[in-house]
Design an enzyme around this catalytic site. Structure first.
Site, short mmCIF file in Angstrom:
data_model
loop_
_atom_site.label_atom_id
_atom_site.label_comp_id
_atom_site.label_asym_id
_atom_site.label_seq_id
_atom_site.Cartn_x
_atom_site.Cartn_y
_atom_site.Cartn_z
CB CYS A 1 -0.91 -0.01 1.22
SG CYS A 1 -2.00 1.41 1.27
CB CYS B 1 -3.25 2.91 3.09
SG CYS B 1 -2.97 1.42 2.13
#
Length: 297
Positions: free
Chosen positions: A117, A120
């Site tokens: 990620c 995020c």
């Protein structure tokens, strides 16, 4: 900036003995695994982000992440840095001067992201699509043969990757001196942040080619731009948005780098001819000329 001694309990690798099934035979066999640990980036006693990362070069990670996220502008902004162990992971605690506190509050975000990620917890579309820092023009020029040799050299320099087959790497390479720094992590974003931190802490610029062992997504370009890089080369392909971001930032983006060549997606002027590897006339290709004209406007 004073940094505490690195943690001792957490290791970048763990030995295991899985049941290996190969060619119809089954047996226990040794395997070294890359470790993942929750690492909290804490600014002035307040958690800014929690990332899953390899528990190695944590100080580089903390500084690099803070730089590429725009929290600090240089390691000199950090008055003190310490890495503290807990039962659940590591805390990288950075102490910043009061004048940065308002910026810190304005940019606060919380993310408990998986390894892959990079965006995020972003709270707005505008923040996710923030304009990149413009790359320095400089006089960097690289031949096609040099670029392929640089990526080959990176493969040989990946100690964690060789041991586990489960880690990404980011490196800086220069024509005059070869590999300047290499950092590895289970997360591609983390590896790049560690590289940013290592360079900044050593007083090095990102002048040269940033080498990546991963695909190139938009946040990788944003982070490279924040480092002041003007050339990215990767073993995998970029996303369309990453190409547009590289074009806007003035960054040369070469991808799908293999032993037999690569593909150039933006600003090819930093790649100079090196026959016979570089096809004659490639720099006169209409689409490339149009790209150069856009870059000059």
């Amino acid at each position: 900036m004073a940094a505490a001694e690195p943690p001792r309990r957490f290791s970048a690798t763990v030995d295991s003995e899985p049941l290996r099934v190969r060619a119809g035979e089954t047996a226990r066999a040794p395997r070294r695994l890359a470790e993942e640990t929750a690492i909290a980036i804490v600014h002035n006693a307040s958690t800014y982000a929690v990332m899953m990362a390899t528990p190695d070069d944590v100080e580089d990670f903390a500084i690099g992440f803070s730089l590429t996220e725009g929290v600090i502008s240089s390691p000199a902004d950090v008055e003190r840095l310490e890495v503290v162990e807990s039962a659940f992971g590591l805390e990288a605690r950075l102490w910043l001067p009061p004048e940065l506190q308002s910026l810190l509050t304005a940019r606060r975000r919380r993310l408990a992201g998986p390894t892959g990620c990079g965006l995020c917890g972003i709270e707005s579309l505008e923040e996710a699509m923030r304009p990149p820092r413009l790359a320095p023009t400089g006089d960097l020029s690289v031949t096609a043969d040099d670029l392929i040799a640089a990526m080959t050299g990176l493969a040989r320099a990946q100690a964690l990757g060789a041991a586990t087959r489960a880690a990404h790497a980011a490196a800086l390479w220069r024509p005059a001196g070869g590999l300047v720094a290499v950092r590895e992590d289970v997360g591609r974003h983390n590896a790049l942040d560690k590289l940013a931190g290592a360079l900044a802490r050593a007083g090095e610029t990102a002048e040269g080619v940033v080498l990546l062992t991963s695909r190139v997504s938009v946040e990788m370009v944003q982070k490279a731009a924040a480092m002041g890089a003007n050339f990215i080369a990767a073993v995998s392909a970029p996303t369309a948005l990453a190409v547009r971001m590289a074009e806007a930032a003035g960054i040369t983006l070469a991808a799908v780098v293999r032993e037999d060549g690569f593909e150039v997606f933006s600003h090819p002027r930093r790649i100079v001819a090196s026959p016979p590897s570089w096809p004659p006339g490639i720099l006169e290709h209409p689409s490339i000329l149009e790209e150069e004209q856009r870059a000059e406007r």
